[in-house]
Design a protein around this motif. Structure first.
Motif, PDB file in Angstrom:
ATOM      1  N   ARG A   1       0.840  -1.191   0.000  1.00  0.00           N
ATOM      2  CA  ARG A   1       0.000   0.000   0.000  1.00  0.00           C
ATOM      3  C   ARG A   1       0.880   1.247   0.000  1.00  0.00           C
ATOM      4  N   GLN A   2       0.295   2.287  -0.498  1.00  0.00           N
ATOM      5  CA  GLN A   2       0.988   3.567  -0.502  1.00  0.00           C
ATOM      6  C   GLN A   2       0.028   4.609   0.055  1.00  0.00           C
ATOM      7  N   ARG A   3       0.338   5.088   1.244  1.00  0.00           N
ATOM      8  CA  ARG A   3      -0.499   6.092   1.873  1.00  0.00           C
ATOM      9  C   ARG A   3      -0.163   7.459   1.328  1.00  0.00           C
ATOM     10  N   PRO A   4      -1.076   8.409   1.429  1.00  0.00           N
ATOM     11  CA  PRO A   4      -0.813   9.748   0.904  1.00  0.00           C
ATOM     12  C   PRO A   4       0.489  10.324   1.440  1.00  0.00           C
ATOM     13  N   GLY A   5       1.344  10.724   0.520  1.00  0.00           N
ATOM     14  CA  GLY A   5       2.615  11.310   0.910  1.00  0.00           C
ATOM     15  C   GLY A   5       3.656  10.322   1.370  1.00  0.00           C
ATOM     16  N   GLY A   6       3.320   9.035   1.315  1.00  0.00           N
ATOM     17  CA  GLY A   6       4.252   8.027   1.823  1.00  0.00           C
ATOM     18  C   GLY A   6       4.829   7.146   0.742  1.00  0.00           C
ATOM     19  N   GLU A   7       5.731   6.299   1.158  1.00  0.00           N
ATOM     20  CA  GLU A   7       6.330   5.350   0.233  1.00  0.00           C
ATOM     21  C   GLU A   7       5.495   4.065   0.202  1.00  0.00           C
ATOM     22  N   ARG A   8       5.681   3.306  -0.830  1.00  0.00           N
ATOM     23  CA  ARG A   8       4.989   2.029  -0.922  1.00  0.00           C
ATOM     24  C   ARG A   8       5.573   1.079   0.121  1.00  0.00           C
ATOM     25  N   GLU A   9       4.679   0.454   0.878  1.00  0.00           N
ATOM     26  CA  GLU A   9       5.124  -0.445   1.933  1.00  0.00           C
ATOM     27  C   GLU A   9       4.431  -1.796   1.813  1.00  0.00           C
ATOM     28  N   GLY A  10       5.133  -2.814   2.255  1.00  0.00           N
ATOM     29  CA  GLY A  10       4.553  -4.146   2.259  1.00  0.00           C
ATOM     30  C   GLY A  10       3.552  -4.292   3.377  1.00  0.00           C
ATOM     31  N   VAL A  11       2.434  -4.907   3.083  1.00  0.00           N
ATOM     32  CA  VAL A  11       1.381  -5.168   4.056  1.00  0.00           C
ATOM     33  C   VAL A  11       1.350  -6.651   4.416  1.00  0.00           C
ATOM     34  N   ALA A  12       1.419  -7.491   3.395  1.00  0.00           N
ATOM     35  CA  ALA A  12       1.386  -8.937   3.606  1.00  0.00           C
ATOM     36  C   ALA A  12       2.106  -9.588   2.438  1.00  0.00           C
ATOM     37  N   CYS A  13       3.029 -10.454   2.734  1.00  0.00           N
ATOM     38  CA  CYS A  13       3.834 -11.082   1.698  1.00  0.00           C
ATOM     39  C   CYS A  13       4.049 -12.550   2.003  1.00  0.00           C
ATOM     40  N   GLU A  14       4.124 -13.298   0.934  1.00  0.00           N
ATOM     41  CA  GLU A  14       4.371 -14.736   1.061  1.00  0.00           C
ATOM     42  C   GLU A  14       5.861 -14.967   1.163  1.00  0.00           C
ATOM     43  N   ARG A  15       6.270 -15.554   2.233  1.00  0.00           N
ATOM     44  CA  ARG A  15       7.696 -15.753   2.489  1.00  0.00           C
ATOM     45  C   ARG A  15       8.301 -16.752   1.517  1.00  0.00           C
ATOM     46  N   ARG A  16       9.518 -16.448   1.091  1.00  0.00           N
ATOM     47  CA  ARG A  16      10.250 -17.356   0.226  1.00  0.00           C
ATOM     48  C   ARG A  16      10.646 -18.619   0.985  1.00  0.00           C
ATOM     49  N   SER A  17      10.890 -18.469   2.281  1.00  0.00           N
ATOM     50  CA  SER A  17      11.445 -19.580   3.056  1.00  0.00           C
ATOM     51  C   SER A  17      10.461 -20.726   3.216  1.00  0.00           C
ATOM     52  N   ASP A  18       9.208 -20.397   3.511  1.00  0.00           N
ATOM     53  CA  ASP A  18       8.281 -21.487   3.803  1.00  0.00           C
ATOM     54  C   ASP A  18       6.890 -21.288   3.235  1.00  0.00           C
ATOM     55  N   GLY A  19       6.681 -20.225   2.475  1.00  0.00           N
ATOM     56  CA  GLY A  19       5.389 -20.001   1.849  1.00  0.00           C
ATOM     57  C   GLY A  19       4.336 -19.430   2.768  1.00  0.00           C
ATOM     58  N   SER A  20       4.691 -19.180   4.014  1.00  0.00           N
ATOM     59  CA  SER A  20       3.709 -18.601   4.920  1.00  0.00           C
ATOM     60  C   SER A  20       3.541 -17.118   4.611  1.00  0.00           C
ATOM     61  N   ILE A  21       2.471 -16.555   5.089  1.00  0.00           N
ATOM     62  CA  ILE A  21       2.200 -15.143   4.858  1.00  0.00           C
ATOM     63  C   ILE A  21       2.675 -14.330   6.062  1.00  0.00           C
ATOM     64  N   HIS A  22       3.494 -13.344   5.773  1.00  0.00           N
ATOM     65  CA  HIS A  22       3.938 -12.417   6.811  1.00  0.00           C
ATOM     66  C   HIS A  22       3.092 -11.161   6.727  1.00  0.00           C
ATOM     67  N   TYR A  23       2.521 -10.753   7.853  1.00  0.00           N
ATOM     68  CA  TYR A  23       1.744  -9.529   7.930  1.00  0.00           C
ATOM     69  C   TYR A  23       2.497  -8.501   8.772  1.00  0.00           C
ATOM     70  N   ILE A  24       2.425  -7.263   8.374  1.00  0.00           N
ATOM     71  CA  ILE A  24       3.011  -6.239   9.222  1.00  0.00           C
ATOM     72  C   ILE A  24       2.164  -6.111  10.481  1.00  0.00           C
ATOM     73  N   ASP A  25       2.796  -5.648  11.541  1.00  0.00           N
ATOM     74  CA  ASP A  25       2.139  -5.636  12.851  1.00  0.00           C
ATOM     75  C   ASP A  25       0.821  -4.862  12.848  1.00  0.00           C
ATOM     76  N   SER A  26       0.774  -3.774  12.119  1.00  0.00           N
ATOM     77  CA  SER A  26      -0.409  -2.907  12.177  1.00  0.00           C
ATOM     78  C   SER A  26      -1.648  -3.536  11.555  1.00  0.00           C
ATOM     79  N   VAL A  27      -1.487  -4.620  10.792  1.00  0.00           N
ATOM     80  CA  VAL A  27      -2.656  -5.251  10.164  1.00  0.00           C
ATOM     81  C   VAL A  27      -2.887  -6.675  10.648  1.00  0.00           C
ATOM     82  N   LYS A  28      -1.993  -7.182  11.470  1.00  0.00           N
ATOM     83  CA  LYS A  28      -2.161  -8.541  11.993  1.00  0.00           C
ATOM     84  C   LYS A  28      -3.507  -8.678  12.689  1.00  0.00           C
TER      85      LYS A  28
END
Length: 123
Positions: A38-65
Protein backbone atom coordinates in the motif's frame (compact mmCIF):
# COMPACT_ATOMS: atom_id res chain seq x y z
CA UNK A 1 1.90 -10.50 -21.24
CA UNK A 2 1.42 -10.73 -17.50
CA UNK A 3 -1.22 -8.51 -16.00
CA UNK A 4 -2.60 -8.14 -12.49
CA UNK A 5 -5.86 -6.32 -11.97
CA UNK A 6 -7.08 -5.26 -8.54
CA UNK A 7 -10.64 -4.47 -7.61
CA UNK A 8 -12.75 -4.01 -4.51
CA UNK A 9 -11.48 -0.72 -3.19
CA UNK A 10 -13.75 2.07 -2.10
CA UNK A 11 -14.93 4.25 0.74
CA UNK A 12 -15.70 2.57 4.05
CA UNK A 13 -16.38 3.79 7.55
CA UNK A 14 -13.96 3.06 10.38
CA UNK A 15 -14.56 -0.42 11.69
CA UNK A 16 -15.85 -1.60 8.34
CA UNK A 17 -14.54 -4.26 5.98
CA UNK A 18 -13.46 -4.57 2.39
CA UNK A 19 -12.19 -7.43 0.31
CA UNK A 20 -9.71 -6.63 -2.42
CA UNK A 21 -9.30 -8.98 -5.36
CA UNK A 22 -6.31 -9.40 -7.61
CA UNK A 23 -6.87 -11.38 -10.79
CA UNK A 24 -3.99 -12.40 -13.01
CA UNK A 25 -3.76 -13.02 -16.71
CA UNK A 26 -0.71 -14.19 -18.60
CA UNK A 27 0.74 -15.83 -15.51
CA UNK A 28 -0.42 -18.48 -13.10
CA UNK A 29 -0.45 -16.95 -9.64
CA UNK A 30 -0.03 -20.31 -7.98
CA UNK A 31 3.52 -20.41 -9.35
CA UNK A 32 4.43 -17.13 -7.69
CA UNK A 33 4.59 -15.66 -4.24
CA UNK A 34 2.02 -12.98 -3.59
CA UNK A 35 2.53 -9.62 -1.98
CA UNK A 36 0.09 -6.91 -1.02
CA UNK A 37 1.45 -3.39 -0.70
CA UNK A 38 0.00 0.00 0.00
CA UNK A 39 0.99 3.57 -0.50
CA UNK A 40 -0.50 6.09 1.87
CA UNK A 41 -0.81 9.75 0.90
CA UNK A 42 2.62 11.31 0.91
CA UNK A 43 4.25 8.03 1.82
CA UNK A 44 6.33 5.35 0.23
CA UNK A 45 4.99 2.03 -0.92
CA UNK A 46 5.12 -0.45 1.93
CA UNK A 47 4.55 -4.15 2.26
CA UNK A 48 1.38 -5.17 4.06
CA UNK A 49 1.39 -8.94 3.61
CA UNK A 50 3.83 -11.08 1.70
CA UNK A 51 4.37 -14.74 1.06
CA UNK A 52 7.70 -15.75 2.49
CA UNK A 53 10.25 -17.36 0.23
CA UNK A 54 11.44 -19.58 3.06
CA UNK A 55 8.28 -21.49 3.80
CA UNK A 56 5.39 -20.00 1.85
CA UNK A 57 3.71 -18.60 4.92
CA UNK A 58 2.20 -15.14 4.86
CA UNK A 59 3.94 -12.42 6.81
CA UNK A 60 1.74 -9.53 7.93
CA UNK A 61 3.01 -6.24 9.22
CA UNK A 62 2.14 -5.64 12.85
CA UNK A 63 -0.41 -2.91 12.18
CA UNK A 64 -2.66 -5.25 10.16
CA UNK A 65 -2.16 -8.54 11.99
CA UNK A 66 -5.45 -10.12 13.06
CA UNK A 67 -7.33 -7.67 10.82
CA UNK A 68 -6.13 -8.54 7.31
CA UNK A 69 -6.09 -11.98 5.72
CA UNK A 70 -4.69 -13.15 2.40
CA UNK A 71 -6.40 -15.98 0.56
CA UNK A 72 -6.52 -17.33 -2.93
CA UNK A 73 -8.73 -19.10 -5.44
CA UNK A 74 -6.47 -21.10 -7.73
CA UNK A 75 -9.26 -21.91 -10.16
CA UNK A 76 -9.95 -18.21 -10.64
CA UNK A 77 -6.25 -17.26 -10.68
CA UNK A 78 -7.17 -14.70 -8.06
CA UNK A 79 -5.87 -13.68 -4.67
CA UNK A 80 -7.73 -11.70 -2.06
CA UNK A 81 -6.98 -9.36 0.77
CA UNK A 82 -9.76 -9.39 3.36
CA UNK A 83 -9.54 -6.26 5.46
CA UNK A 84 -11.56 -6.02 8.66
CA UNK A 85 -11.78 -3.44 11.42
CA UNK A 86 -10.48 -0.82 9.05
CA UNK A 87 -8.94 2.31 10.48
CA UNK A 88 -8.38 5.74 8.93
CA UNK A 89 -4.66 4.92 8.92
CA UNK A 90 -5.40 2.14 6.43
CA UNK A 91 -6.33 4.73 3.80
CA UNK A 92 -4.03 4.11 0.86
CA UNK A 93 -3.76 2.83 -2.66
CA UNK A 94 -3.41 -0.93 -2.40
CA UNK A 95 -1.39 -2.96 -4.86
CA UNK A 96 -1.01 -6.65 -5.41
CA UNK A 97 2.23 -8.01 -6.71
CA UNK A 98 3.76 -11.33 -7.66
CA UNK A 99 7.33 -12.38 -7.16
CA UNK A 100 9.57 -15.34 -6.55
CA UNK A 101 9.17 -15.19 -2.79
CA UNK A 102 9.68 -12.39 -0.37
CA UNK A 103 12.49 -12.08 2.11
CA UNK A 104 11.68 -8.63 3.42
CA UNK A 105 8.30 -7.80 1.83
CA UNK A 106 9.85 -5.00 -0.16
CA UNK A 107 8.54 -3.65 -3.45
CA UNK A 108 11.83 -4.40 -5.21
CA UNK A 109 11.27 -8.11 -4.60
CA UNK A 110 8.23 -8.04 -6.90
CA UNK A 111 8.19 -9.01 -10.57
CA UNK A 112 4.66 -8.02 -11.54
CA UNK A 113 2.34 -5.30 -10.29
CA UNK A 114 -1.28 -4.42 -10.46
CA UNK A 115 -2.44 -0.89 -11.11
CA UNK A 116 -3.67 -0.29 -7.59
CA UNK A 117 -7.05 0.32 -6.00
CA UNK A 118 -7.95 3.14 -3.66
CA UNK A 119 -9.14 2.36 -0.15
CA UNK A 120 -10.46 5.26 1.88
CA UNK A 121 -11.49 4.81 5.50
CA UNK A 122 -13.46 7.78 6.73
CA UNK A 123 -16.65 8.66 8.53
Amino acid sequence: QAQLVESGGGLVQPGGSLRLSCTASGITLNYYAIGWFRQRPGGEREGVACERRSDGSIHYIDSVKDRFTVSSDIAKNTVYLQMNSLEPEDTAVYYCAAGWGYYYCLPRESEYWGQGTQVTVSS
